[in-house]
Design a protein around this motif. Structure first.
Motif, PDB file in Angstrom:
ATOM      1  N   ARG A 112     -31.619 -41.156 102.554  1.00 13.47           N
ATOM      2  CA  ARG A 112     -31.322 -39.811 102.230  1.00 13.47           C
ATOM      3  C   ARG A 112     -30.505 -39.294 103.175  1.00 13.47           C
ATOM      4  N   ASP A 113     -30.599 -39.554 104.646  1.00 14.27           N
ATOM      5  CA  ASP A 113     -29.707 -38.711 105.766  1.00 14.27           C
ATOM      6  C   ASP A 113     -28.447 -39.148 105.381  1.00 14.27           C
ATOM      7  N   GLN A 114     -28.102 -40.601 105.141  1.00 17.23           N
ATOM      8  CA  GLN A 114     -26.450 -40.515 105.013  1.00 17.23           C
ATOM      9  C   GLN A 114     -26.171 -39.800 103.857  1.00 17.23           C
ATOM     10  N   ILE A 115     -26.801 -39.866 102.701  1.00 15.52           N
ATOM     11  CA  ILE A 115     -26.434 -39.152 101.457  1.00 15.52           C
ATOM     12  C   ILE A 115     -26.292 -37.585 101.758  1.00 15.52           C
ATOM     13  N   GLU A 116     -27.157 -37.065 102.395  1.00 21.20           N
ATOM     14  CA  GLU A 116     -27.269 -35.610 102.455  1.00 21.20           C
ATOM     15  C   GLU A 116     -26.013 -35.328 103.403  1.00 21.20           C
ATOM     16  N   ILE A 150     -19.724 -32.757 102.594  1.00 22.74           N
ATOM     17  CA  ILE A 150     -18.087 -32.904 102.535  1.00 22.74           C
ATOM     18  C   ILE A 150     -17.683 -32.140 101.044  1.00 22.74           C
ATOM     19  N   GLU A 151     -16.695 -31.346 101.506  1.00 22.52           N
ATOM     20  CA  GLU A 151     -16.254 -30.434 100.140  1.00 22.52           C
ATOM     21  C   GLU A 151     -14.876 -30.737  99.650  1.00 22.52           C
ATOM     22  N   GLY A 152     -14.515 -30.405  98.446  1.00 27.15           N
ATOM     23  CA  GLY A 152     -13.231 -31.024  97.921  1.00 27.15           C
ATOM     24  C   GLY A 152     -13.389 -32.235  96.982  1.00 27.15           C
ATOM     25  N   PRO A 153     -11.988 -32.575  96.672  1.00 27.83           N
ATOM     26  CA  PRO A 153     -11.907 -33.596  95.721  1.00 27.83           C
ATOM     27  C   PRO A 153     -12.255 -35.011  96.532  1.00 27.83           C
ATOM     28  N   THR A 154     -13.308 -35.402  96.955  1.00 26.28           N
ATOM     29  CA  THR A 154     -13.451 -36.346  97.943  1.00 26.28           C
ATOM     30  C   THR A 154     -13.289 -38.004  97.502  1.00 26.28           C
ATOM     31  N   ALA A 199     -10.932 -38.332 101.756  1.00 26.93           N
ATOM     32  CA  ALA A 199     -11.873 -39.113 102.483  1.00 26.93           C
ATOM     33  C   ALA A 199     -11.557 -39.690 103.752  1.00 26.93           C
ATOM     34  N   ARG A 200     -10.259 -39.680 104.068  1.00 21.57           N
ATOM     35  CA  ARG A 200      -9.845 -40.180 105.278  1.00 21.57           C
ATOM     36  C   ARG A 200     -10.108 -39.134 106.270  1.00 21.57           C
ATOM     37  N   ALA A 201      -9.793 -37.876 105.958  1.00 21.06           N
ATOM     38  CA  ALA A 201      -9.997 -36.837 106.941  1.00 21.06           C
ATOM     39  C   ALA A 201     -11.699 -36.810 107.007  1.00 21.06           C
ATOM     40  N   ALA A 202     -12.496 -37.043 105.858  1.00 19.17           N
ATOM     41  CA  ALA A 202     -14.093 -36.715 106.234  1.00 19.17           C
ATOM     42  C   ALA A 202     -14.482 -37.795 107.344  1.00 19.17           C
ATOM     43  N   PHE A 203     -14.029 -39.023 107.112  1.00 17.76           N
ATOM     44  CA  PHE A 203     -14.480 -39.948 108.146  1.00 17.76           C
ATOM     45  C   PHE A 203     -13.796 -39.585 109.402  1.00 17.76           C
ATOM     46  N   ASP A 252     -16.057 -36.851 110.955  1.00 14.56           N
ATOM     47  CA  ASP A 252     -17.321 -37.123 111.449  1.00 14.56           C
ATOM     48  C   ASP A 252     -17.376 -38.581 111.346  1.00 14.56           C
ATOM     49  N   PRO A 253     -17.373 -39.247 112.647  1.00 14.23           N
ATOM     50  CA  PRO A 253     -17.471 -40.787 112.973  1.00 14.23           C
ATOM     51  C   PRO A 253     -19.092 -41.175 112.379  1.00 14.23           C
ATOM     52  N   LYS A 254     -19.861 -40.513 112.125  1.00 15.81           N
ATOM     53  CA  LYS A 254     -21.270 -40.946 111.800  1.00 15.81           C
ATOM     54  C   LYS A 254     -21.362 -41.019 110.210  1.00 15.81           C
ATOM     55  N   LEU A 255     -20.236 -40.599 109.536  1.00 16.27           N
ATOM     56  CA  LEU A 255     -20.222 -40.550 108.090  1.00 16.27           C
ATOM     57  C   LEU A 255     -19.884 -41.903 107.675  1.00 16.27           C
ATOM     58  N   ASP A 256     -21.232 -42.505 106.832  1.00 17.63           N
ATOM     59  CA  ASP A 256     -21.232 -43.861 106.295  1.00 17.63           C
ATOM     60  C   ASP A 256     -20.431 -43.834 105.074  1.00 17.63           C
TER      61      ASP A 256
END
Length: 117
Positions: A64-68, A73-77, A83-87, A90-94
């Motif tokens: 649940r924590d990983q999915i929450e 993340i907003e926008g066309p993921t 996606a690259r910007a999201a990672f 947030d280095p903890k993003l899986d």
């Protein structure tokens, strides 16, 4: 059920057939098709995933924590740049998950909100 058969064929995971719930459908880009979304439960702790590479590129269990975290993340993921910007931000993003408005996200949000048993 067909949901149990497809899940087993594509991931090697057995689901609880009695837990299968229809959630929604949407048009699918293949000729005159529909995407149908179901929710079901499975024992994630005792079942390794074994994908059928003809059907899936990858599959994994997420908590649940990983999915929450991914749901914030907003926008066309699904766009590579987003996606690259999201990672990078947030280095903890899986994982990144589909954007709102598509059936996959409806299933994910329903699970996060506890609508599926």
């Amino acid at each position: 059920s067909c949901v149990a058969r497809e899940t087993l064929e594509e991931t090697g995971v057995y689901i609880d057939v009695d837990s299968v719930q229809y959630v929604a459908s949407q048009p699918w880009p293949f000729p005159q098709s529909s995407m149908i979304g179901f929710a079901a439960t499975a024992d994630a702790e005792n079942q390794p995933i074994r994908i059928d590479p003809k059907e899936l590129v990858s599959a994994a269990w997420f908590d649940r924590d990983q999915i929450e975290r991914a749901s914030r993340i907003e926008g066309p993921t699904m766009q590579k740049e987003v996606a690259r910007a999201a990672f990078e931000n947030d280095p903890k993003l899986d994982i990144v998950i589909p954007p709102k408005g598509v059936i996959a996200r409806k299933l994910i949000d329903g699970w996060l909100e506890g609508r599926f048993s």
